[in-house]
Design an enzyme around this catalytic site. Structure first.
Site, PDB file in Angstrom:
ATOM      1  N   LYS A   1     -19.577  -7.635 -13.062  1.00 51.29           N
ATOM      2  CA  LYS A   1     -19.524  -7.000 -11.738  1.00 51.29           C
ATOM      3  C   LYS A   1     -20.530  -5.841 -11.638  1.00 51.29           C
ATOM      4  O   LYS A   1     -21.283  -5.735 -10.659  1.00 51.29           O
ATOM      5  CB  LYS A   1     -18.098  -6.516 -11.461  1.00 51.29           C
ATOM      6  CG  LYS A   1     -17.930  -5.697 -10.191  1.00 51.29           C
ATOM      7  CD  LYS A   1     -18.178  -6.508  -8.937  1.00 51.29           C
ATOM      8  CE  LYS A   1     -18.269  -5.592  -7.717  1.00 51.29           C
ATOM      9  NZ  LYS A   1     -18.612  -6.325  -6.508  1.00 51.29           N
TER      10      LYS A   1
ATOM     11  N   CYS B   1     -19.683   0.811  -2.625  1.00 46.50           N
ATOM     12  CA  CYS B   1     -19.807   0.188  -3.956  1.00 46.50           C
ATOM     13  C   CYS B   1     -21.074   0.589  -4.711  1.00 46.50           C
ATOM     14  O   CYS B   1     -20.971   1.144  -5.808  1.00 46.50           O
ATOM     15  CB  CYS B   1     -19.739  -1.324  -3.828  1.00 46.50           C
ATOM     16  SG  CYS B   1     -18.100  -1.897  -3.351  1.00 46.50           S
TER      17      CYS B   1
ATOM     18  N   PHE C   1     -32.131  -9.171  -0.319  1.00 50.51           N
ATOM     19  CA  PHE C   1     -32.149  -7.788  -0.825  1.00 50.51           C
ATOM     20  C   PHE C   1     -33.562  -7.258  -1.002  1.00 50.51           C
ATOM     21  O   PHE C   1     -33.833  -6.467  -1.896  1.00 50.51           O
ATOM     22  CB  PHE C   1     -31.329  -7.653  -2.119  1.00 50.51           C
ATOM     23  CG  PHE C   1     -29.871  -7.516  -1.829  1.00 50.51           C
ATOM     24  CD1 PHE C   1     -29.126  -8.613  -1.450  1.00 50.51           C
ATOM     25  CD2 PHE C   1     -29.251  -6.281  -1.865  1.00 50.51           C
ATOM     26  CE1 PHE C   1     -27.787  -8.492  -1.118  1.00 50.51           C
ATOM     27  CE2 PHE C   1     -27.911  -6.139  -1.537  1.00 50.51           C
ATOM     28  CZ  PHE C   1     -27.181  -7.260  -1.174  1.00 50.51           C
TER      29      PHE C   1
ATOM     30  N   GLU D   1     -14.283  -8.666  -7.698  1.00 51.89           N
ATOM     31  CA  GLU D   1     -14.504  -9.196  -6.353  1.00 51.89           C
ATOM     32  C   GLU D   1     -15.952  -8.961  -5.934  1.00 51.89           C
ATOM     33  O   GLU D   1     -16.488  -7.883  -6.153  1.00 51.89           O
ATOM     34  CB  GLU D   1     -13.536  -8.506  -5.375  1.00 51.89           C
ATOM     35  CG  GLU D   1     -13.630  -9.025  -3.972  1.00 51.89           C
ATOM     36  CD  GLU D   1     -13.575 -10.558  -3.917  1.00 51.89           C
ATOM     37  OE1 GLU D   1     -12.611 -11.143  -4.413  1.00 51.89           O
ATOM     38  OE2 GLU D   1     -14.529 -11.162  -3.391  1.00 51.89           O
TER      39      GLU D   1
ATOM     40  N   ASP E   1       0.854  -1.191   0.000  1.00 50.86           N
ATOM     41  CA  ASP E   1       0.000   0.000   0.000  1.00 50.86           C
ATOM     42  C   ASP E   1       0.887   1.237   0.000  1.00 50.86           C
ATOM     43  O   ASP E   1       1.994   1.236   0.536  1.00 50.86           O
ATOM     44  CB  ASP E   1      -0.951   0.027   1.196  1.00 50.86           C
ATOM     45  CG  ASP E   1      -2.235   0.793   0.876  1.00 50.86           C
ATOM     46  OD1 ASP E   1      -3.274   0.150   0.671  1.00 50.86           O
ATOM     47  OD2 ASP E   1      -2.170   2.047   0.803  1.00 50.86           O
TER      48      ASP E   1
HETATM   49  P1  NAD Z   1      -9.912   1.021  -0.261  1.00 50.47           P
HETATM   50  O1  NAD Z   1      -9.969   2.471  -0.486  1.00 50.47           O
HETATM   51  O2  NAD Z   1     -10.293   0.457   1.073  1.00 50.47           O
HETATM   52  O3  NAD Z   1      -8.452   0.468  -0.582  1.00 50.47           O
HETATM   53  C1  NAD Z   1      -7.674   0.846  -1.666  1.00 50.47           C
HETATM   54  C2  NAD Z   1      -6.222   0.916  -1.186  1.00 50.47           C
HETATM   55  O4  NAD Z   1      -5.356   1.051  -2.305  1.00 50.47           O
HETATM   56  C3  NAD Z   1      -5.923   2.098  -0.278  1.00 50.47           C
HETATM   57  O5  NAD Z   1      -5.385   1.630   0.945  1.00 50.47           O
HETATM   58  C4  NAD Z   1      -4.892   2.921  -1.066  1.00 50.47           C
HETATM   59  O6  NAD Z   1      -3.947   3.542  -0.225  1.00 50.47           O
HETATM   60  C5  NAD Z   1      -4.257   1.851  -1.920  1.00 50.47           C
HETATM   61  N1  NAD Z   1      -3.586   2.306  -3.151  1.00 50.47           N
HETATM   62  C6  NAD Z   1      -4.031   3.194  -4.091  1.00 50.47           C
HETATM   63  N2  NAD Z   1      -3.143   3.294  -5.089  1.00 50.47           N
HETATM   64  C7  NAD Z   1      -2.122   2.453  -4.798  1.00 50.47           C
HETATM   65  C8  NAD Z   1      -0.899   2.086  -5.455  1.00 50.47           C
HETATM   66  N3  NAD Z   1      -0.580   2.600  -6.636  1.00 50.47           N
HETATM   67  N4  NAD Z   1      -0.086   1.207  -4.852  1.00 50.47           N
HETATM   68  C9  NAD Z   1      -0.417   0.665  -3.664  1.00 50.47           C
HETATM   69  N5  NAD Z   1      -1.550   0.964  -3.006  1.00 50.47           N
HETATM   70  C10 NAD Z   1      -2.393   1.831  -3.564  1.00 50.47           C
HETATM   71  O7  NAD Z   1     -10.828   0.376  -1.399  1.00 50.47           O
HETATM   72  P2  NAD Z   1     -11.630  -1.005  -1.363  1.00 50.47           P
HETATM   73  O8  NAD Z   1     -12.926  -0.818  -0.651  1.00 50.47           O
HETATM   74  O9  NAD Z   1     -10.710  -2.090  -0.948  1.00 50.47           O
HETATM   75  O10 NAD Z   1     -11.978  -1.174  -2.902  1.00 50.47           O
HETATM   76  C11 NAD Z   1     -10.988  -1.504  -3.854  1.00 50.47           C
HETATM   77  C12 NAD Z   1     -11.683  -1.886  -5.148  1.00 50.47           C
HETATM   78  O11 NAD Z   1     -12.466  -3.073  -4.944  1.00 50.47           O
HETATM   79  C13 NAD Z   1     -12.655  -0.842  -5.683  1.00 50.47           C
HETATM   80  O12 NAD Z   1     -12.619  -0.852  -7.075  1.00 50.47           O
HETATM   81  C14 NAD Z   1     -14.003  -1.342  -5.196  1.00 50.47           C
HETATM   82  O13 NAD Z   1     -15.061  -0.905  -6.019  1.00 50.47           O
HETATM   83  C15 NAD Z   1     -13.830  -2.827  -5.304  1.00 50.47           C
HETATM   84  N6  NAD Z   1     -14.677  -3.605  -4.404  1.00 50.47           N
HETATM   85  C16 NAD Z   1     -14.870  -3.219  -3.116  1.00 50.47           C
HETATM   86  C17 NAD Z   1     -15.662  -3.979  -2.273  1.00 50.47           C
HETATM   87  C18 NAD Z   1     -15.889  -3.546  -0.848  1.00 50.47           C
HETATM   88  O14 NAD Z   1     -16.778  -4.119  -0.205  1.00 50.47           O
HETATM   89  N7  NAD Z   1     -15.169  -2.594  -0.313  1.00 50.47           N
HETATM   90  C19 NAD Z   1     -16.254  -5.154  -2.742  1.00 50.47           C
HETATM   91  C20 NAD Z   1     -16.022  -5.539  -4.057  1.00 50.47           C
HETATM   92  C21 NAD Z   1     -15.233  -4.762  -4.878  1.00 50.47           C
END
Ligand code: NAD
Length: 436
Positions: free
Chosen positions: A207, A263, A252, A151, A30
């Site tokens: 997705k 999301c 749902f 995911e 990260d």
């Molecule tokens: P998040 O904001 O919690 O995490 C993203 C992380 O990526 C952050 O910690 C950020 O610092 C890091 N980051 C950004 N650029 C980076 C880089 N170049 N190198 C290293 N780290 C980097 O986001 P999230 O909730 O985990 O979501 C991530 C993706 O997954 C999104 O596209 C989201 O739509 C998708 N998603 C999320 C969920 C959910 O429930 N949160 C479920 C399915 C899909």
């Protein structure tokens, strides 16, 4: 297999820890040094049930590590997962892909492969093509296969969702990439894994279509709830009555304050933009986005109506701030719109949430935070339940009644029974319960 997980947020951290638990060797990266420092010290940067134990075990067994240095993670990796954020782009609602593209560029700068680059972030159709273009442009001699693997985990149940998914979607035509992906997920299943192989574009769209469909279902039952209130019917029973039909299903169909979270709001908006740009507008989803947006603030008005038409000078107790239980995630939580509407109406808001207060402090202004549900309702003119945390489902209602200045309860999640609440002397308002 060796895995580099780029991005260690809700998705990256859970996926990384689960892959490690299957026996793969995973390095989570990260950019946020604070997050990585915390993880190295065994402190979880997010609240997700079971995560701390899973991380601790896999770190101890040397299959899981954390770094801010992508080069270290990418060295000898068979697969690099991109799990960075794809928030709504300010101004137009398209998905902001700058983090995904930056991660792709970084991968190409640091490794020539052979490596499978897997987009786990939720990204619009065609993003994989652009990731591939960036990789080739940055390093023309590199050996990369670009895969889409969206995911579907839900926050609050993320580990079991990841370990026992309904399906795993893999978008790629490349035989080697398909093999690597099969091997990564193989430990999940003794027999036939629910792997769906398809093209990259189809996978990307699956997705968004899944999330949009769920948003449609929620919004549908929310509008039926409004109709129930208008005509004297009970939405809980309507939901049960239609949900028992296998073609519809019971999930749902819980009426509430509108969907929120990290999301659904951004993904429905992004899909609407994709449809418009492609000349194939998704009018159902466009309507869902608009209806849901209006609903959140309408819930504030519902509370004001329950308080006799005005909340000026009143104190409103809010139980639950996160967009759903068992997470600390406040992104696009309905509580934000509800609280803002109440504050605009002149109310003072006192809130309690088991895990969301730290994030809430950064997003809400002028809210007082109580240390527990009873301190929250003490002296309040009304109680509003916004998130259905388990600990709100069996409150000591006699105590709550004694502490409230006015016995008004607005239950935006229908966790209590109207007749019980009225018997106990509450002026109780649920969602879509016109019959009671
Ligand atoms: P998040 O904001 O919690 O995490 C993203 C992380 O990526 C952050 O910690 C950020 O610092 C890091 N980051 C950004 N650029 C980076 C880089 N170049 N190198 C290293 N780290 C980097 O986001 P999230 O909730 O985990 O979501 C991530 C993706 O997954 C999104 O596209 C989201 O739509 C998708 N998603 C999320 C969920 C959910 O429930 N949160 C479920 C399915 C899909």
């Amino acid at each position: 297999m060796r895995v580099a997980m780029i991005g260690s947020g809700y998705v990256g951290l859970v996926s990384g820890a689960c892959f490690a638990d299957f026996g793969h060797v995973v390095t989570c990266v990260d950019k946020d040094a604070g997050k990585i420092d915390a993880l190295r010290n065994g402190v979880m940067p997010i609240y997700e049930p079971g995560l701390e134990t899973l991380v601790e075990k896999n770190v101890r067994e040397r299959r899981l590590s954390f770094t801010t240095d992508s080069a270290e993670a990418l060295k000898d990796a068979d697969a690099a997962f991109i799990a960075v954020g794809t928030p709504s782009r300010r101004g137009d609602g398209h998905a902001d892909l700058s983090y995904v593209y930056a991660a792709a560029r970084e991968i190409a700068e640091l490794t020539a492969g052979p490596i499978v680059v897997v987009t786990k972030s939720t990204v619009p159709v065609g993003t994989g093509d652009e990731v591939e273009r960036i990789l080739r442009e940055t390093r023309p001699d590199g050996d990369y296969a670009v895969v889409s693997n969206p995911e579907f985990l839900r926050e609050g149940a993320a580990i079991s969702d990841f370990k026992r998914p309904d399906r795993i979607v893999v978008g790629s035509d490349d035989p080697r990439a398909r093999e690597v992906m099969s091997e990564l997920y193989r430990p999940l299943y003794l027999n036939q894994p629910p792997l769906l192989f398809t093209t990259r574009r189809t996978s990307e769209l699956i997705k968004y279509a899944a999330n949009a469909f769920l948003a449609v279902k929620i919004t549908f039952i929310n509008e039926i709830a409004d109709l129930c209130e208008a005509v004297g019917a009970d939405v809980q029973e309507v939901a049960r009555g239609i949900g028992l039909d296998n073609r519809i299903g019971p999930k749902f169909l819980h009426a509430g304050p509108g969907y929120g979270g990290s999301c659904f709001p951004k993904d429905t908006t992004a899909l609407v933009k994709t449809g418009q740009d492609a000349g194939a507008p998704l009018r159902i989803v466009e309507t869902v986005v608009a209806v849901n947006e209006q609903r959140k603030r309408a819930m504030g008005r519902k509370v004001i109506a329950a308080c006799g038409g005005s909340v000026r000078g009143k104190t409103i107790a809010v139980l639950g701030l996160t967009f759903k239980p068992n997470t600390d995630d406040m992104r696009d939580a309905p509580s934000i719109a509800v609280i803002t509407a109440l504050q605009d109406g002149g109310a003072r808001v006192v809130a309690y949430d088991p895990e969301g207060v730290e994030q809430a402090r950064a997003m809400l202004r002028d809210v007082a935070y109580a240390p527990d549900p009873y301190a929250c309702v003490d002296g309040a003119d009304a109680l509003v339940i916004v998130t259905e945390w388990d600990e709100f489902r069996a409150l000591d209602l006699g105590r709550v009644r004694g502490l409230l200045r006015q016995p008004v309860v607005v239950d935006l999640r229908n966790i209590y029974r109207p007749e019980d609440m009225r018997k106990r002397g509450f002026a109780y308002v649920g969602v879509g319960r016109g019959a009671a």
